[in-house]
Design a protein around this motif. Structure first.
Motif, short mmCIF file in Angstrom:
data_model
loop_
_atom_site.label_atom_id
_atom_site.label_comp_id
_atom_site.label_asym_id
_atom_site.label_seq_id
_atom_site.Cartn_x
_atom_site.Cartn_y
_atom_site.Cartn_z
N ILE A 288 0.83 -1.20 0.00
CA ILE A 288 0.00 0.00 0.00
C ILE A 288 0.87 1.25 0.00
CG2 ILE A 288 -1.65 1.34 1.36
CD1 ILE A 288 -2.81 -1.39 2.30
N ILE A 289 1.91 1.26 0.83
CA ILE A 289 2.82 2.40 0.86
C ILE A 289 3.46 2.62 -0.51
CG2 ILE A 289 4.97 3.30 1.84
CD1 ILE A 289 4.29 1.68 4.39
N ALA A 290 3.90 1.53 -1.12
CA ALA A 290 4.56 1.62 -2.42
C ALA A 290 3.63 2.16 -3.50
CB ALA A 290 5.10 0.26 -2.82
N LYS B 273 8.91 1.04 -6.96
CA LYS B 273 9.43 2.10 -6.10
C LYS B 273 10.89 1.89 -5.71
CE LYS B 273 6.61 5.52 -5.15
NZ LYS B 273 5.69 5.58 -4.01
N ILE B 274 11.25 0.68 -5.32
CA ILE B 274 12.59 0.48 -4.74
C ILE B 274 13.52 -0.34 -5.63
CG2 ILE B 274 11.59 0.64 -2.44
CD1 ILE B 274 12.07 -2.34 -2.07
N GLY B 275 13.00 -0.89 -6.75
CA GLY B 275 13.83 -1.68 -7.65
C GLY B 275 13.81 -3.17 -7.29
N LYS B 276 14.12 -3.99 -8.27
CA LYS B 276 14.08 -5.45 -8.09
C LYS B 276 15.12 -5.94 -7.08
CE LYS B 276 11.07 -7.16 -11.22
NZ LYS B 276 10.02 -8.19 -10.97
N THR B 277 16.27 -5.32 -7.07
CA THR B 277 17.34 -5.79 -6.18
C THR B 277 16.94 -5.60 -4.72
OG1 THR B 277 19.03 -5.28 -7.82
CG2 THR B 277 19.76 -5.52 -5.55
N GLY C 7 13.87 4.83 -1.78
CA GLY C 7 12.84 5.57 -2.51
C GLY C 7 11.41 5.26 -2.12
N LEU C 8 11.21 4.39 -1.11
CA LEU C 8 9.85 4.10 -0.69
C LEU C 8 9.25 5.31 0.03
CD1 LEU C 8 7.67 1.82 -0.52
CD2 LEU C 8 8.54 1.36 1.78
N TYR C 9 10.05 5.93 0.89
CA TYR C 9 9.62 7.14 1.60
C TYR C 9 10.26 8.36 0.96
CZ TYR C 9 8.29 3.86 5.33
OH TYR C 9 7.74 2.83 6.05
N ALA C 10 9.47 9.41 0.78
CA ALA C 10 10.01 10.67 0.27
C ALA C 10 10.71 11.44 1.37
CB ALA C 10 8.89 11.51 -0.33
N LYS C 11 10.14 11.35 2.59
CA LYS C 11 10.72 12.02 3.75
C LYS C 11 10.51 11.16 4.99
CE LYS C 11 10.19 16.84 2.25
NZ LYS C 11 9.62 18.16 2.60
N VAL C 12 11.45 11.25 5.93
CA VAL C 12 11.33 10.57 7.22
C VAL C 12 11.54 11.61 8.32
CG1 VAL C 12 12.27 8.83 8.77
CG2 VAL C 12 12.10 8.35 6.32
N VAL D 88 1.35 10.11 -15.89
CA VAL D 88 2.76 9.95 -16.25
C VAL D 88 3.47 9.06 -15.24
CG1 VAL D 88 4.96 11.18 -16.52
CG2 VAL D 88 2.86 12.15 -17.47
N PHE D 89 3.20 9.29 -13.96
CA PHE D 89 3.84 8.47 -12.92
C PHE D 89 3.59 6.98 -13.15
CE2 PHE D 89 3.19 12.07 -9.57
CZ PHE D 89 4.25 12.77 -10.12
N TRP D 90 2.39 6.65 -13.62
CA TRP D 90 1.98 5.25 -13.71
C TRP D 90 2.01 4.69 -15.13
CZ3 TRP D 90 1.40 2.11 -9.62
CH2 TRP D 90 1.31 2.70 -8.36
N GLU D 91 2.74 5.35 -16.02
CA GLU D 91 2.86 4.84 -17.39
C GLU D 91 3.44 3.42 -17.37
OE1 GLU D 91 5.26 7.66 -19.47
OE2 GLU D 91 3.56 8.88 -20.11
#
Length: 252
Positions: free
Chosen positions: A119-121, A155-159, A181-186, A218-221
């Motif tokens: 959900i966060i992603a 969001k965070i890549g396959k690795t 990259g999951l969180y924009a800010k902490v 665009v984000f979800w292309e």
């Protein structure tokens, strides 16, 4: 609007073009299927509301953000159809977030496991606290994060996704999630979190809503195939949840 019963709570408030949607459940804000469906339907409804520009998605309380799927319902699954139908709830929710015309900001105040990480992603922008560690524990109970994988990997890549999945007993700190990259800010505290969420959502609410909607596209292309893909992934999880390994793991 407020809906509340043994299957959890869902509350939506709208003010100054910002819709705040709060879900809750006594079991660490986990999701029984009924609550998944309610949240999915609410986001679909809000998507077409011309009176709002931004959605803030949050959970109840000051503890965990979301513990993922309801273990009680997972234990109750007895057929492939039931299992597929249950995991399709997360597939439908992620697709509703993806296709929603409004920018969705995630307010993450605490830990998230499994479907909660998905959900966060799926949120377009997530703001968290240092308490917001994450974990994908599915392999440890005999299934896998199949439905949420596309959203998390995006969001965070396959690795990083593979690292989380295979280290199924390991919590990843909020700082790790921020770096990936999951969180924009902490933020340090929940007070700072709320201040930041309010300030950021207010800024977005003053932008051109048509520009925000076009930017979301665009984000979800490249994700139009997720309607089919996530249902296929739900069938994989629905099959695995019937295994003796999973049943025994859930009981422990």
């Amino acid at each position: 609007m407020l809906t509340s019963d043994k299957n959890g709570t869902l509350l939506t408030t709208i003010e100054n073009k910002i819709a705040t949607v709060q879900f809750g459940h006594p079991a660490s804000n986990s999701f029984p299927r009924v609550l998944l469906d309610r949240l999915t339907n609410e986001l679909t409804f809000l998507s077409d509301n011309p009176e709002i520009s931004v959605i803030v998605l949050k959970s109840e309380g000051v503890g965990a953000f979301c513990a993922g799927a309801s273990f009680d319902e997972l234990l109750a699954v007895s057929t492939l159809d039931e299992g597929t139908r249950f995991f399709s709830g997360f597939a439908n929710l992620i697709n509703a977030i993806r296709s929603c015309k409004k920018i969705i900001i995630g307010r993450i105040q605490g830990k998230a496991v499994g479907g909660g990480v998905g959900i966060i992603a799926a949120c377009d922008y997530a703001i968290a606290t240092q308490e917001s560690a994450i974990k994908l524990s599915e392999l440890a109970i005999g299934i896998g994060p199949f439905v949420i994988e596309p959203a998390v990997s995006r969001k965070i890549g396959k690795t990083a996704m593979a690292e989380m999945t295979l280290a199924a007993h390991e919590w990843k700190a909020a700082s790790w999630a921020h770096q990936k990259g999951l969180y924009a800010k902490v933020l340090e505290t929940q007070e700072e979190l709320d201040q930041e969420v309010i300030a950021f959502s207010k800024k977005l609410s003053h932008y051109n809503p048509e520009a925000l909607a076009e930017m979301k596209k665009v984000f979800w292309e490249g994700t139009a195939h997720w309607d089919k893909l996530l249902k296929e992934r739900a069938a994989i999880s629905g099959k695995l949840v019937l295994s003796d390994f999973t049943k025994n793991a859930l009981i422990k």
